[in-house]
Design a protein around this motif. Structure first.
Motif, PDB file in Angstrom:
ATOM      1  N   GLY A  64      14.294   8.748 -23.540  1.00 45.74           N
ATOM      2  CA  GLY A  64      13.590   7.542 -23.950  1.00 45.74           C
ATOM      3  C   GLY A  64      12.235   7.847 -24.550  1.00 45.74           C
ATOM      4  O   GLY A  64      11.827   7.221 -25.536  1.00 45.74           O
ATOM      5  N   ASP A  65      11.518   8.834 -23.971  1.00 48.24           N
ATOM      6  CA  ASP A  65      10.211   9.213 -24.510  1.00 48.24           C
ATOM      7  C   ASP A  65      10.348   9.764 -25.926  1.00 48.24           C
ATOM      8  O   ASP A  65       9.531   9.474 -26.806  1.00 48.24           O
ATOM      9  CB  ASP A  65       9.551  10.264 -23.610  1.00 48.24           C
ATOM     10  CG  ASP A  65       9.139   9.696 -22.264  1.00 48.24           C
ATOM     11  OD1 ASP A  65       9.005   8.458 -22.168  1.00 48.24           O
ATOM     12  OD2 ASP A  65       8.957  10.481 -21.313  1.00 48.24           O
ATOM     13  N   ALA A  68      11.130   6.931 -28.315  1.00 44.67           N
ATOM     14  CA  ALA A  68      10.064   5.946 -28.470  1.00 44.67           C
ATOM     15  C   ALA A  68       8.845   6.512 -29.178  1.00 44.67           C
ATOM     16  O   ALA A  68       8.085   5.777 -29.801  1.00 44.67           O
ATOM     17  CB  ALA A  68       9.653   5.396 -27.103  1.00 44.67           C
ATOM     18  N   GLU A  71       8.856  11.192 -33.300  1.00 42.34           N
ATOM     19  CA  GLU A  71      10.079  11.953 -33.075  1.00 42.34           C
ATOM     20  C   GLU A  71       9.899  13.444 -33.330  1.00 42.34           C
ATOM     21  O   GLU A  71      10.308  14.269 -32.511  1.00 42.34           O
ATOM     22  CB  GLU A  71      11.202  11.399 -33.953  1.00 42.34           C
ATOM     23  CG  GLU A  71      11.588   9.987 -33.584  1.00 42.34           C
ATOM     24  CD  GLU A  71      12.740   9.476 -34.414  1.00 42.34           C
ATOM     25  OE1 GLU A  71      13.154   8.329 -34.175  1.00 42.34           O
ATOM     26  OE2 GLU A  71      13.218  10.209 -35.289  1.00 42.34           O
TER      27      GLU A  71
END
Length: 249
Positions: A64-65, A68, A71
């Motif tokens: 998820g990190d 979010a 990238e």
């Protein structure tokens, strides 16, 4: 695409897709008039990316990190951290296999103590103890058996670099061990204030190596440590440790 179709295309299960939806990793797609989810190519690309990151060993919160954040930068950072973690795991596996090889060698040579897996240094010493034929050991002395258990426990607590020194200290006092086992055995039915307690403690303190002279606090660990000893035996060992610790200070 329906959920089963996108799952098959990417190589995951429909249950995994639903799980990613619940975690917010995969946005909910639009729905058809009949209420079924309708996935597109972008959904498939994102789902494939989630799968690849998970296969690399990232936890879903880390996935998820990555998704979010920035990238490029975030992915590099996380993958470098993962690489370092895998390197640590490889070292642990190599160390465990080396330890297993030692145990296998001991077992194949008939030298693996009944007390359980121990360091090579202590395994050699325990084997020597049996070969020496000390009267206290040969006769099945209860305190000799207790002593072996304590050495096995101590072996797990002493840093690897200090185990050879520990065994060296034990060898230096081996000649008096059998007589002390006999004296401790004789206290099995004695009262804690029996005069022999102090005499035995004094004799025992005289052979405790300075590096092993530590006073045992009166706590739960002590209850476990002395569980197999009679009150007078416990008093003698405690007093001996205290005397040895005072002399080593």
């Amino acid at each position: 695409m329906r959920i089963g179709e996108i799952a098959a295309l990417v190589g995951v299960t429909p249950r995994a897709v639903r799980h990613y939806h619940r975690l917010g990793l995969l946005p909910e797609p639009g729905r058809r008039a009949n209420g079924y989810r309708e996935y597109g190519i972008r959904d498939a690309v994102l789902l494939a990316r989630i799968r690849r990151l998970a296969e690399l060993g990232l936890g879903l919160d880390e996935v998820g990190d990555v998704l979010a954040g920035d990238e490029g930068r975030e992915l590099v950072d996380v993958l470098e951290e993962l690489d370092a973690d895998l390197a640590r795991q490889e070292r642990v596996v190599r160390e465990r296999r080396a330890r297993l090889a030692e145990l296998l060698a001991q077992a194949r040579a008939g030298r693996l103590p009944a007390d359980g897996p121990v360091s090579p240094e202590l395994a050699e010493w325990l084997t020597e103890l049996g070969d020496l034929g000390h009267p206290g050991v040969a006769a099945g002395s209860p305190t000799a058996a207790w002593d072996r258990e304590m050495l096995t426990l101590l072996d797990t607590m002493v840093p690897e670099a200090e185990r050879a020194r520990m065994v060296e200290l034990l060898r230096a006092t081996a000649g008096d061990a059998a007589a002390l086992y006999a004296r401790l055995d004789a206290l099995a039915d004695a009262a804690p204030d029996d005069p022999r307690v102090a005499e035995t403690a004094e004799a025992l303190a005289g052979i405790i190596p300075a590096g092993m002279a530590v006073e045992v606090p009166d706590d739960g660990f002590a209850d476990v440590l002395f569980a197999d000893l009679a009150p007078a035996q416990t008093a003698a060992v405690r007093q001996a440790l205290r005397l040895a610790a005072e002399r080593a200070a």
